[in-house]
Write an enzyme that holds these catalytic residues in place. Structure first.
Site, PDB file in Angstrom:
ATOM      1  N   GLN A 257       1.152  -1.246   0.102  1.00 39.25           N
ATOM      2  CA  GLN A 257       0.383   0.402  -0.137  1.00 39.25           C
ATOM      3  C   GLN A 257       0.835   1.603   0.247  1.00 39.25           C
ATOM      4  O   GLN A 257       0.483   2.434  -0.869  1.00 39.25           O
ATOM      5  CB  GLN A 257      -0.750   0.183   1.453  1.00 39.25           C
ATOM      6  CG  GLN A 257      -1.944   1.170   1.196  1.00 39.25           C
ATOM      7  CD  GLN A 257      -2.681   0.989   2.653  1.00 39.25           C
ATOM      8  OE1 GLN A 257      -2.977   0.053   3.735  1.00 39.25           O
ATOM      9  NE2 GLN A 257      -3.816   1.525   2.501  1.00 39.25           N
ATOM     10  N   HIS A 261       1.473   3.336  -3.412  1.00 43.19           N
ATOM     11  CA  HIS A 261       0.252   5.515  -3.190  1.00 43.19           C
ATOM     12  C   HIS A 261       1.527   6.301  -3.732  1.00 43.19           C
ATOM     13  O   HIS A 261       0.869   7.324  -3.939  1.00 43.19           O
ATOM     14  CB  HIS A 261      -0.802   5.148  -2.228  1.00 43.19           C
ATOM     15  CG  HIS A 261      -1.602   4.287  -1.868  1.00 43.19           C
ATOM     16  ND1 HIS A 261      -1.624   2.957  -2.344  1.00 43.19           N
ATOM     17  CD2 HIS A 261      -2.809   4.473  -1.855  1.00 43.19           C
ATOM     18  CE1 HIS A 261      -2.650   2.359  -1.676  1.00 43.19           C
ATOM     19  NE2 HIS A 261      -3.723   3.761  -1.666  1.00 43.19           N
ATOM     20  N   LEU A 438      -6.125  -3.201 -11.400  1.00 44.06           N
ATOM     21  CA  LEU A 438      -5.401  -4.327 -11.156  1.00 44.06           C
ATOM     22  C   LEU A 438      -4.898  -4.474  -9.335  1.00 44.06           C
ATOM     23  O   LEU A 438      -4.650  -5.854  -8.604  1.00 44.06           O
ATOM     24  CB  LEU A 438      -5.006  -5.612 -11.505  1.00 44.06           C
ATOM     25  CG  LEU A 438      -3.235  -5.355 -12.331  1.00 44.06           C
ATOM     26  CD1 LEU A 438      -2.299  -5.797 -10.951  1.00 44.06           C
ATOM     27  CD2 LEU A 438      -3.160  -5.347 -13.424  1.00 44.06           C
ATOM     28  N   HIS A 442      -7.135  -5.262  -1.987  1.00 41.48           N
ATOM     29  CA  HIS A 442      -7.610  -5.328  -0.120  1.00 41.48           C
ATOM     30  C   HIS A 442      -8.350  -6.681  -0.188  1.00 41.48           C
ATOM     31  O   HIS A 442      -8.124  -7.017   1.360  1.00 41.48           O
ATOM     32  CB  HIS A 442      -8.870  -4.755  -0.244  1.00 41.48           C
ATOM     33  CG  HIS A 442      -8.180  -2.864  -0.946  1.00 41.48           C
ATOM     34  ND1 HIS A 442      -8.634  -3.095  -2.044  1.00 41.48           N
ATOM     35  CD2 HIS A 442      -8.640  -2.085  -0.091  1.00 41.48           C
ATOM     36  CE1 HIS A 442      -8.133  -1.317  -2.467  1.00 41.48           C
ATOM     37  NE2 HIS A 442      -8.696  -0.825  -0.579  1.00 41.48           N
ATOM     38  N   SER A 584       4.917  -3.727 -13.598  1.00 40.20           N
ATOM     39  CA  SER A 584       5.514  -3.359 -12.847  1.00 40.20           C
ATOM     40  C   SER A 584       6.785  -3.858 -12.835  1.00 40.20           C
ATOM     41  O   SER A 584       7.374  -3.035 -12.573  1.00 40.20           O
ATOM     42  CB  SER A 584       4.864  -4.938 -12.011  1.00 40.20           C
ATOM     43  OG  SER A 584       6.585  -4.843 -10.792  1.00 40.20           O
TER      44      SER A 584
HETATM   45  C1  HEM Z   1      -6.255  -0.644   5.970  1.00 44.96           C
HETATM   46  C2  HEM Z   1      -6.467  -0.579   4.742  1.00 44.96           C
HETATM   47  C3  HEM Z   1      -6.752   0.074   3.673  1.00 44.96           C
HETATM   48  C4  HEM Z   1      -8.404   0.899   3.584  1.00 44.96           C
HETATM   49  C5  HEM Z   1      -8.719   1.271   4.633  1.00 44.96           C
HETATM   50  C6  HEM Z   1      -7.757   0.823   1.971  1.00 44.96           C
HETATM   51  C7  HEM Z   1      -8.776   2.387   1.801  1.00 44.96           C
HETATM   52  C8  HEM Z   1      -9.092   2.174   0.508  1.00 44.96           C
HETATM   53  C9  HEM Z   1      -9.740   3.715  -0.393  1.00 44.96           C
HETATM   54  C10 HEM Z   1     -10.689   4.524   0.390  1.00 44.96           C
HETATM   55  C11 HEM Z   1      -9.733   3.783  -1.331  1.00 44.96           C
HETATM   56  C12 HEM Z   1     -10.236   4.325  -2.857  1.00 44.96           C
HETATM   57  C13 HEM Z   1     -11.710   4.227  -3.124  1.00 44.96           C
HETATM   58  C14 HEM Z   1     -11.856   5.149  -4.414  1.00 44.96           C
HETATM   59  O1  HEM Z   1     -12.740   5.404  -4.226  1.00 44.96           O
HETATM   60  O2  HEM Z   1     -11.718   4.729  -5.737  1.00 44.96           O
HETATM   61  C15 HEM Z   1      -8.450   2.764  -1.813  1.00 44.96           C
HETATM   62  C16 HEM Z   1      -8.056   2.478  -3.424  1.00 44.96           C
HETATM   63  C17 HEM Z   1      -6.817   1.993  -3.462  1.00 44.96           C
HETATM   64  N1  HEM Z   1      -6.456   0.966  -2.230  1.00 44.96           N
HETATM   65 FE1  HEM Z   1      -6.780   0.804  -0.334  1.00 44.96          FE
HETATM   66  N2  HEM Z   1      -7.262   0.616   1.480  1.00 44.96           N
HETATM   67  C18 HEM Z   1      -6.675  -0.134   2.410  1.00 44.96           C
HETATM   68  C19 HEM Z   1      -5.417  -0.617   1.929  1.00 44.96           C
HETATM   69  C20 HEM Z   1      -4.696  -0.982   1.137  1.00 44.96           C
HETATM   70  C21 HEM Z   1      -3.774  -1.795   0.406  1.00 44.96           C
HETATM   71  C22 HEM Z   1      -3.484  -2.882   1.748  1.00 44.96           C
HETATM   72  C23 HEM Z   1      -3.776  -1.837  -0.841  1.00 44.96           C
HETATM   73  C24 HEM Z   1      -2.738  -3.342  -1.604  1.00 44.96           C
HETATM   74  C25 HEM Z   1      -2.038  -2.400  -2.580  1.00 44.96           C
HETATM   75  C26 HEM Z   1      -4.334  -0.754  -1.526  1.00 44.96           C
HETATM   76  C27 HEM Z   1      -4.717  -1.082  -2.929  1.00 44.96           C
HETATM   77  C28 HEM Z   1      -5.698   0.621  -3.384  1.00 44.96           C
HETATM   78  C29 HEM Z   1      -4.726   1.213  -4.437  1.00 44.96           C
HETATM   79  C30 HEM Z   1      -3.931   0.963  -5.542  1.00 44.96           C
HETATM   80  C31 HEM Z   1      -5.800   2.589  -4.748  1.00 44.96           C
HETATM   81  C32 HEM Z   1      -6.068   3.467  -5.747  1.00 44.96           C
HETATM   82  C33 HEM Z   1      -5.802   4.138  -5.341  1.00 44.96           C
HETATM   83  C34 HEM Z   1      -6.019   5.363  -5.976  1.00 44.96           C
HETATM   84  O3  HEM Z   1      -6.366   5.351  -7.610  1.00 44.96           O
HETATM   85  O4  HEM Z   1      -5.819   6.890  -5.683  1.00 44.96           O
HETATM   86  N3  HEM Z   1      -5.176  -0.540   0.032  1.00 44.96           N
HETATM   87  N4  HEM Z   1      -8.252   2.242  -0.575  1.00 44.96           N
END
Ligand code: HEM
Ligand SMILES: *[C@@H]1O[C@H](CO)[C@@H](O)[C@H](O)[C@H]1NC(C)=O
Ligand SMILES: *[C@@H]1O[C@H](CO)[C@@H](O)[C@H](O)[C@H]1NC(C)=O
Ligand SMILES: *[C@@H]1O[C@H](CO)[C@@H](O)[C@H](O)[C@H]1NC(C)=O
Ligand SMILES: *[C@@H]1O[C@H](CO)[C@@H](O)[C@H](O)[C@H]1NC(C)=O
Ligand SMILES: *[C@@H]1O[C@H](CO)[C@@H](O)[C@H](O)[C@H]1NC(C)=O
Length: 671
Positions: A257, A261, A438, A442, A584
């Site tokens: 994550q 990010h 991809l 989560h 990647s």
């Molecule tokens: C407690 C842990 C996490 C929470 C609460 C969380 C929550 C979120 C939320 C709210 C979004 C935005 C969704 C949207 O409206 O588009 C997001 C995006 C994303 N998350 Fe998570 N996430 C978590 C962990 C992870 C993990 C472990 C990964 C693994 C790689 C991940 C990968 C992503 C990716 C790639 C995006 C898209 C980001 C972007 O386009 O800006 N997340 N996540």
């Protein structure tokens, strides 16, 4: 006669939600040929499809056109549309990466240039293509070989010529699947200077499905996709935690994550196809800030260092109050817990803040090392050089620890930019929207977070930086290293706390008009699935999916990746790996520091800096920055170590970097 086009335009503009279908009488056509303007009629159908006005069709009856009074409104739901040929590229006729171009309203041409195929639809292989097809093993065969025969690989890994040759093959065969320079984006399904040059867009590996196509997937499947909430609840939502059989841990989860990010930062104000990360790769903006303005706020402006604060004798990030570099925190978070780092959202999870703190410490540590070597350098040069070193360390760790773990390979991956110096390879990268989609891994997230005898629910964990201060990094690293992450493929493993995120992934993919899972499989040299059963490897979900989607060729990318049958004993199915790995590796090796003019000791302040990169590992990063040098890895120790199985030389690949007595102590402490 000036009627048709102008009239149609006026009526549509006046909010008439429909299409005027002018049917000229034969006699009229000959008498007043300009009336039956087929281009005009066709283009209004296109316009109407865009407005989703297909339910309303107004019909100007033959002969009535001359007298405006007699316009008759006839409801002909969708029927009329089936008469009119859709954009012929909607059926995605061009195979093997041939490019579809319309020529007139109902014809297309496939451009097969350099695809290795020819024919109307680029389906006939040239001789060498045919030969390669026969000789090339399937991805699953290659995967099987790489994940078995440990003894053979132990020997190959030790013969540097073989290891280099195989690694070079891995890198080139994967990265050749990525268009570089980039091509399409979510608004341009044809090549254009705008799509190439506008960095606010994520690029696209496959162009979006046209707005004028009969179905969301082109021509396949139903006119409407199933409700995304239903898809999440039926196929993605976790019932009972399914641990990853590869032993991935929470330490990996938060690394993923944190690392991703920096280049997945969707600009939701502009839309899901846009990014705020203009570097499009590993530029460490999540440590240093995206803009120079933010960077300067975060920097100490002395010895190249970043601002920090000491708490109980340990280094932590400064607060927002100290830096004025804004972060996203809910209002209830007290000032002293509002840590300020490069990425605005890293206050979300203590796991992210843990890594942010570790990298902050690493930056300031490397600055000290460099200053020793270069007392003559000013703050700026120390800062800039340290940043390049940290980029190098990141890539090294991601390839040799992170990707190594994910791959499950017995072949030992190697970060060595020199492998590509005599290859056809472009040192540039553009992040693709599909790569972002991809990477929504989560399912990795556990149900609760365990830290040093305490258990936190998502509710207690999120935006709770006091957890980091209460336990300290050492306990966090130890605990996260022990806790299992969830399996990503196979379905039904997204924790309820983030089910909305899964739904958003689906909704945004639809908004961006992604092509189908099978089109993406073909794009990345995989055979399309023939049935839902082949996709899931079982019958129950397959039957329900078939009912909802109607056609395997209409299955969507994201839910497809998450319900796909995992490879035996693996975290992912075939599609995730075969699509994810090219993005990647291209992103990692396409970095500027990997290019010949950069990849030399002087870029990194000399031998010492270069050595920091070339010996970097996750374990070393932790040891150098976390008190007590806790043992860590990207997987839980498996099988659980007992006195008999403790084997210093085989239990962990990071072994050479750590003190064996310490390891033994750590492991026995867990018994
Ligand atoms: C407690 C842990 C996490 C929470 C609460 C969380 C929550 C979120 C939320 C709210 C979004 C935005 C969704 C949207 O409206 O588009 C997001 C995006 C994303 N998350 Fe998570 N996430 C978590 C962990 C992870 C993990 C472990 C990964 C693994 C790689 C991940 C990968 C992503 C990716 C790639 C995006 C898209 C980001 C972007 O386009 O800006 N997340 N996540
Ligand atoms: C090419 O594809 C179109 C549309 O799918 C099809 O109708 C046509 O028969 C194909 N042509 C050949 C030569 O296969
Ligand atoms: C691998 O090579 C190193 C030296 O290059 C040698 O010490 C070691 O014994 C070799 N191991 C195997 C399994 O061949
Ligand atoms: C990129 O495209 C978006 C959307 O069309 C536009 O808002 C933005 O100004 C463009 N950026 C540049 C630098 O041209
Ligand atoms: C945040 O973590 C602290 C420290 O472990 C805990 O006492 C507190 O209850 C948590 N806060 C919330 C809002 O759950
Ligand atoms: C540890 O592994 C090595 C190499 O596989 C083996 O030779 C040795 O006997 C093992 N030691 C123990 C204590 O299992």
């Amino acid at each position: 006669m000036l009627l048709p086009c102008a009239l149609l335009a006026a009526l549509l503009a006046a909010g008439h939600a429909g299409v005027l279908f002018y049917v000229p009488r034969d006699s009229e056509v000959s008498a007043a040929g300009e009336l039956s303007d087929p281009l005009c009629v066709r283009s209004w159908f296109v316009a109407a499809r865009k407005q989703r006005a297909s339910q309303f069709v107004s019909l100007i009856l033959p002969g009535a056109a001359r007298s405006l009074v007699q316009v008759e409104l006839v409801l002909l739901p969708a029927l009329v549309f089936d008469f009119i040929p859709a954009n012929p590229c909607c059926s995605l006729p061009c195979q093997n990466r041939g490019v579809c171009m319309t020529t007139g309203f109902d014809r297309y041409e496939c451009d097969c240039t350099r695809t290795g195929y020819y024919g109307e639809n680029c389906t006939t292989p040239e001789f060498f293509t045919w030969l390669k097809l026969i000789l090339k093993p399937t991805p699953n065969t290659v995967h099987y070989i790489l994940t078995h025969f440990k003894g053979v690989w132990n020997i190959i890994n030790n013969i540097s010529f073989l290891r280099d040759t195989i690694m070079r093959y891995v890198l080139t065969s994967r990265s050749h699947l990525i268009d570089s320079p980039p091509t399409y984006n979510s608004d341009y399904s044809y090549k254009s200077w705008e799509a190439y040059s506008n960095l606010s867009y994520y690029t696209r590996s496959l162009p979006p499905v046209g707005h004028d196509c009969p179905t969301p997937m082109g021509v396949k499947g139903k006119k409407e996709l199933p409700d995304s909430k239903l898809i999440v609840e039926k196929f993605l939502l976790r019932r009972k935690f399914i641990p990853d059989p590869q032993g991935t841990n929470v330490m990996f989860t938060f690394f993923a994550q944190h690392f991703t990010h920096q280049f997945f930062k969707t600009d939701h104000k502009k839309g899901p196809g846009f990014t705020k990360a203009y570097g499009h790769g590993v530029d460490l903006n999540h440590i240093y800030g995206e803009t120079l303005e933010r960077q300067l706020k975060l920097r100490l402006r002395k010895d190249g260092k970043l601002k920090y604060q000491m708490i109980d004798g340990e280094m932590y990030p400064p607060t927002v109050k100290d830096t004025q570099a804004e972060m996203i925190y809910p209002p209830h978070v007290p000032e002293h817990l509002q840590f300020s780092v490069g990425q605005e959202v890293f206050g979300l999870v203590p796991g992210l803040m843990m890594y942010a703190t570790i990298w902050l410490r690493e930056h300031n540590r490397v600055c000290d090392v460099l200053k020793q070597e270069h007392p003559e350098w000013d703050d700026e040069q120390l800062f800039q050089t340290t940043r390049l070193i940290l980029i190098g360390e990141t890539i090294k760790i991601v390839i040799e620890d992170y990707v190594q773990h994910l791959s499950g390979y017995h072949f030992k991956l190697k970060f060595d930019p020199e492998l590509l110096f005599n290859q056809r390879f472009q040192y540039q990268n553009r992040i693709a929207a599909e790569f972002n989609t991809l990477y929504h891994w989560h399912p990795l997230l556990p149900d609760t977070f365990q830290i040093h005898n305490q258990e936190y629910t998502f509710q207690q964990f999120l935006y709770n930086n006091s957890i980091m201060l209460e336990h300290g990094l050492s306990h966090m690293v130890k605990s996260f290293s022990k806790q299992s992450a969830g399996r990503v493929a196979g379905g039904k493993n997204v924790p309820a706390a983030v089910q909305k995120v899964a739904k958003a992934s689906i909704d945004q993919s639809r908004q961006m008009r992604y092509q189908s899972l099978n089109e993406y499989r073909k794009r990345f040299m995989l055979k399309p699935f023939k049935s839902f059963e082949e996709l899931t490897g079982e019958k129950e979900m397959a039957a329900e999916l078939e009912e909802l989607y109607g056609d395997i060729d209409a299955m969507e990318l994201y839910p497809g990746l998450l319900v796909e049958k995992p490879r035996p004993g693996a975290i992912f199915g075939e599609t995730m790996v075969e699509i994810g790995a090219p993005f990647s590796l291209k992103g990692l090796m396409g970095n500027t520091i990997c290019s010949p003019e950069y990849w030399k000791p002087s870029t990194f302040g000399g031998k010492v800096g270069f050595e920091i990169i070339n010996t970097a590992s996750l374990q070393k990063l932790i040891c150098n920055n976390v008190k007590g040098c806790p043992f860590t890895a990207f997987h839980v120790l498996n099988p659980e170590p007992t006195e008999a199985t403790i084997n210093v030389s085989t239990s962990n690949t990071a072994m050479e970097d750590i003190n064996p007595t310490l390891l033994l102590k750590e492991q026995s402490a867990e018994l």
